[in-house]
Design a protein around this motif. Sequence first.
Motif, mmCIF file in Angstrom:
data_model
loop_
_atom_site.group_PDB
_atom_site.id
_atom_site.type_symbol
_atom_site.label_atom_id
_atom_site.label_comp_id
_atom_site.label_asym_id
_atom_site.label_seq_id
_atom_site.Cartn_x
_atom_site.Cartn_y
_atom_site.Cartn_z
ATOM 1 N N UNK B 321 0.854 -1.209 0.000
ATOM 2 C CA UNK B 321 0.000 0.000 0.000
ATOM 3 C C UNK B 321 0.872 1.235 0.000
ATOM 4 N N UNK B 322 1.932 1.204 0.797
ATOM 5 C CA UNK B 322 2.825 2.371 0.849
ATOM 6 C C UNK B 322 3.489 2.602 -0.497
ATOM 7 N N UNK B 323 3.683 1.531 -1.245
ATOM 8 C CA UNK B 323 4.321 1.673 -2.564
ATOM 9 C C UNK B 323 3.322 2.155 -3.602
ATOM 10 N N UNK B 324 2.055 2.197 -3.217
ATOM 11 C CA UNK B 324 1.081 2.750 -4.148
ATOM 12 C C UNK B 324 0.000 1.787 -4.577
ATOM 13 N N UNK B 325 0.204 0.479 -4.245
ATOM 14 C CA UNK B 325 -0.794 -0.502 -4.680
ATOM 15 C C UNK B 325 -1.906 -0.534 -3.669
ATOM 16 N N UNK B 326 -2.898 0.372 -3.875
ATOM 17 C CA UNK B 326 -3.973 0.462 -2.896
ATOM 18 C C UNK B 326 -4.992 -0.639 -3.050
ATOM 19 N N UNK B 327 -4.831 -1.473 -4.068
ATOM 20 C CA UNK B 327 -5.761 -2.572 -4.261
ATOM 21 C C UNK B 327 -5.384 -3.798 -3.449
ATOM 22 N N UNK B 328 -4.302 -3.697 -2.670
ATOM 23 C CA UNK B 328 -3.809 -4.833 -1.887
ATOM 24 C C UNK B 328 -4.832 -5.248 -0.853
ATOM 25 N N UNK B 329 -5.058 -6.552 -0.752
ATOM 26 C CA UNK B 329 -5.922 -7.104 0.268
ATOM 27 C C UNK B 329 -5.195 -8.267 0.925
ATOM 28 N N UNK B 330 -5.505 -8.521 2.198
ATOM 29 C CA UNK B 330 -4.918 -9.671 2.892
ATOM 30 C C UNK B 330 -6.010 -10.720 3.085
ATOM 31 N N UNK B 331 -5.558 -11.976 2.897
ATOM 32 C CA UNK B 331 -6.499 -13.072 2.993
ATOM 33 C C UNK B 331 -6.333 -13.748 4.338
ATOM 34 N N UNK B 332 -6.862 -13.175 5.375
ATOM 35 C CA UNK B 332 -6.780 -13.750 6.726
ATOM 36 C C UNK B 332 -8.193 -13.888 7.222
ATOM 37 N N UNK B 333 -8.541 -15.091 7.577
ATOM 38 C CA UNK B 333 -9.954 -15.322 7.914
ATOM 39 C C UNK B 333 -10.155 -15.685 9.377
ATOM 40 N N UNK B 334 -9.072 -15.620 10.203
ATOM 41 C CA UNK B 334 -9.222 -16.040 11.594
ATOM 42 C C UNK B 334 -10.158 -15.085 12.318
ATOM 43 N N UNK B 335 -10.650 -15.590 13.431
ATOM 44 C CA UNK B 335 -11.643 -14.818 14.183
ATOM 45 C C UNK B 335 -11.015 -14.073 15.356
ATOM 46 N N UNK B 336 -9.695 -14.165 15.490
ATOM 47 C CA UNK B 336 -9.059 -13.514 16.631
ATOM 48 C C UNK B 336 -8.653 -12.083 16.294
ATOM 49 N N UNK B 337 -7.812 -11.549 17.121
ATOM 50 C CA UNK B 337 -7.416 -10.144 16.942
ATOM 51 C C UNK B 337 -6.700 -9.938 15.615
ATOM 52 N N UNK B 338 -5.921 -10.937 15.235
ATOM 53 C CA UNK B 338 -5.189 -10.797 13.971
ATOM 54 C C UNK B 338 -6.200 -10.745 12.814
ATOM 55 N N UNK B 339 -7.227 -11.590 12.894
ATOM 56 C CA UNK B 339 -8.249 -11.561 11.853
ATOM 57 C C UNK B 339 -8.973 -10.211 11.824
ATOM 58 N N UNK B 340 -9.250 -9.700 13.026
ATOM 59 C CA UNK B 340 -9.912 -8.390 13.096
ATOM 60 C C UNK B 340 -9.022 -7.327 12.488
ATOM 61 N N UNK B 341 -7.693 -7.447 12.778
ATOM 62 C CA UNK B 341 -6.735 -6.489 12.216
ATOM 63 C C UNK B 341 -6.716 -6.602 10.690
ATOM 64 N N UNK B 342 -6.773 -7.826 10.204
ATOM 65 C CA UNK B 342 -6.757 -8.006 8.746
ATOM 66 C C UNK B 342 -8.008 -7.432 8.115
ATOM 67 N N UNK B 343 -9.114 -7.691 8.739
ATOM 68 C CA UNK B 343 -10.360 -7.131 8.180
ATOM 69 C C UNK B 343 -10.317 -5.612 8.207
ATOM 70 N N UNK B 344 -9.821 -5.050 9.281
ATOM 71 C CA UNK B 344 -9.697 -3.579 9.355
ATOM 72 C C UNK B 344 -8.767 -3.075 8.268
#
Lengths: 462, 590
Positions: B321-344
């Motif tokens: 994203x910092x390099x400019x690719x704002x289309x980047x998405x992360x594929x993390x589906x866990x239900x814990x804090x890390x998953x919440x962070x990924x969804x955010x």
Amino acid sequence: MHRRFVISALCVCLTLSAAARTRPHYGGTLRVETAGDPWQMPDGIARRLVLDTLTTASDTGGAQPALAVRWESQNAGHRWEFWIRPGVHFQDGEALTSDTVAAALTDVCSRQTGVGAGAGAASGACPWRTVRGVGASVVFISDSPVPDLPELLAQTEFAVARQDASGAVIGTGPFRVTGFANGALTLVANDDCWSGRPFADAVELRTRRAVRDQWLDLSVGKADIVEVPPELLRQAEQQHMNVLVSRPVDLLALTIAPEGWFASREMRQAAALAVDRTALYNVIFQKQGEVTASLLPESLSGYAFLFASDRDLDRARALRGGATTAAMMLGVDDNSSTMQLAAERLALNLHEAGFSVQVLAAGSRQTSALALRRVHLEAAGAQAALDEMLSRFGQNGAGSMTGTGTDAAALWQQERGVLENETIVPLLWLPRAWAVGERVRDPRLLSDGAPDLSDASLEGAK
Amino acid sequence: MTLRQKMLLMLALTVMGVVAAVGWTGSVRVRHVFEDIDRQQTEMLVGQFQREFNQRGADTAEAVHRMADSDVLKRIAFDLNNGGDSAPYLTVALPLAQEYRLEYLELVAHDGSIISSLQWTARFGYKEPAIGATGKPAFLKQEDLPDGTSEIGVFATRTVTGSDPALYVVGGRQLDAGFLQDFPVPAGTQVLIYRNVSGPFDTHNFAASADALSAAAHYQALVDDARANGQNAEGVVYVTGRREDSMSVTAIPLKAADGNVLAVLVVANSRRNMVEVQRHFRDIAYGIAGLGIIFAVLASLWIAARISRPIEELARAAGQVAAGDWETRVDIRSLDEVGALARSFNNMTRQLSEQRDRLVQTERVAAWRELARRLAHELKNPLTPLQITVENMVRAKKLPKKQFDEVFKESAATLTEEIENLKTIVGRFSDFSKLPKPQVVEMDAREAVRRVVKLYGPALEEKHIELGTSISAEPLMILGDSELLHRALSNLVLNAMDAMPEGGVLTVSAVRAKEVARISVSDTGAGLTPEECERLFTPYYTTKQHGTGLGLAIVQSVVADHNGTIAVESVEGGGARFVIGLPLVGNAHA
């Protein structure tokens, strides 16, 4: 009448039996046991029986003819001539000549200066420079005057001997060697001996036998004459043994080599003063012999008491001073337990004076500055005895003689001159003693304490 | 260090720390336990030694007592007390000692002088102080011997029965290896007795079995300590360099009645068992630690899969994203804090993308509006005089022909001028819209600068503007289009001239800055405000009364086409400085 006859018959019988009792008989084998070597001094029993000397020592101290019939001193004692007894033969039949005598005496001297001198032999060289046969006589030439050469030649070490083809010792004595078996040396009588056939047919000499075993053999009749060391004399008498005791003939002395810690005379004097002769005499040697500080026994010199023999430990310590000495060794030339005990006692005495002394084990070959020696005296005359003792201690020619050979004062001065050096510390004069069995008739000792076996006879011999 | 490595290290250190603590604690505890065992064993052995010693003492005292009561000694005493000579009894100690099985024996007179001594026959007449212990229990005594050595023995002293004055019997038995042979010693334990303590340490003074003697030399320090201080000395002795060959040694001084140390009892317990247990413990600890590390590795791998990978993925996506690719998405589906962070994060990038699109749209609209406004403004200027001129011409139709001709002539000139103006405006727009692609060749950037300086030098003189140049002595080779660069630099120089109507200083420089050729044009004019600096490169933006506002836009476009950068530095009232950075050859992108 009848009564008179009976009494006369009785007197005759008693007379006859008494006469039979006093006459020695020929025959029988005399069994003698000793602890030492029969050919070595001090006893040298075999040597005395097989060999003869030119002279013999008389009880009064002079010399008596033996193989030499007469002698003459010339040139103030520098030259002596001894005339050989004629008609004397060696046991193998060869005639005794002056050349044979000279050769034998030369051989004796060469052995004395080299290795091979036996225990008790003179530690120094012969008193003459040359000896040679001249006709029927033997001539001795010496650099120094030897006024008592006849007495000296009576010593057993100057016996005349030859060796036959097999190496056996041949002499002119009353007995000759026939064999050695089972620890016993067998000698048989020399029927043609110049001094007459001995009474005993043979002598069986068991050697290197412990004193206790000798006494046991004597008690069961397996021995006729056995040794009695002076420290066992009282015990022998308590056991009612027939003991013959000689005059003091063995000198127990401490020799101190003038080297190392004893290089100084004061140190040697300190050691001499530290010695307790009384303890040696009273306890170890059971009051046998006499305490002495002299090279000659009192009975021979008459002045032995002039040499102080008391212990002075305080003065010994003072003379030694505060020097810390290294451990010194005290050797013993006799393996007997008594001599070892005496040496240990001397070591204790010296230790009290501040000397650290260790007694060498019996049989040790290690040399030592201190030595306890037992020296045998053969000579019967005072001058000859002194010369002999000086020779035994390697002091040949020591001191100076200012008077005649019989001058007691001169002898004393000569002896004092030697003893002042403190290298010889006389301790005790000890006798020699022998226990004799019932079979032996009229046993007697020679002047030097050895048993006179040549004239010994046996009861019941046929 | 990555998160995974940190976690691995933490886990491994935790496991190793726990195992080390347990292992050390266990090892210490084992050592304490074995030391306690050694101590108890030593105490037991010492007690046993004491009992054996007392027993031997009692036996010795009994033997001496029987001897003192024997007829033989009574007769000797009677003989001596009746004036008998003691000399014949010089060697009587030997058979008596043999009969009563004593190794030391002395007969001593009432005055303390020795009559007969078994161990040192020559000492007759010397004093024996041991008679002072007559009637007392058995005691330890050092006995000097003729060979200079000393031995230790258990002694007892009695008076011969009925002797008056007293005849003493001092008998004893040696404390030697034979005494120890009857000692029940456990396996791994050695018991030795050091005798003759007066001289320097010597292994020959030890009495013990052959096995124990082999290590005796190593006990010197403890033996000397016990001798010197009269107290027990304890320590660990290493017989070889290996720990399993070490011994736990206790040296116990044996004292005479007067307190002097006569002998030292040495009890040595092998530490082999303890060392082996400790080693076993340690091996287990190492094994557990090894397993723990393996577990830590596996755990960290598992934890990495659960925690660090999503975080790494998030970090990587953030970098994109910092390099400019704002289309980047992360594929993390866990239900814990890390998953919440990924969804955010995904939500954030989606909104950023939408906002960017809207912004682009808005800017595009704004740009169009601005363009239309500027175009309208620019076109309006010439159109108004056109309109007026045409109106004047219409009105002049009513005028006489001569006046109409003059009005017509002026109006025609005005129309022509304004139409030319219109054509210029349109031409500029056309130029900007169809700025040519640069025809890049390898050229020296200094030449572009020198060309501009040479071109505008006279004009600067006329306007009383001082010219300053700083051109690198080294070539500044770039891939560039000399014409476009000339055009861009000309715009910057013209702007600088316009910013200094009253004169000033114009500075042009061309230098090397690392891998970039840096060309700067600076003036000493009125400067720019921060808002002006932000909008300076926007097309049609201008601070001047005249001009299309396309000059700096063209400069920016040319610089961008050369893969360069342009920036402005200015403070209001302090002039302005434009800095162009062009990559040098080797760093230039095709």
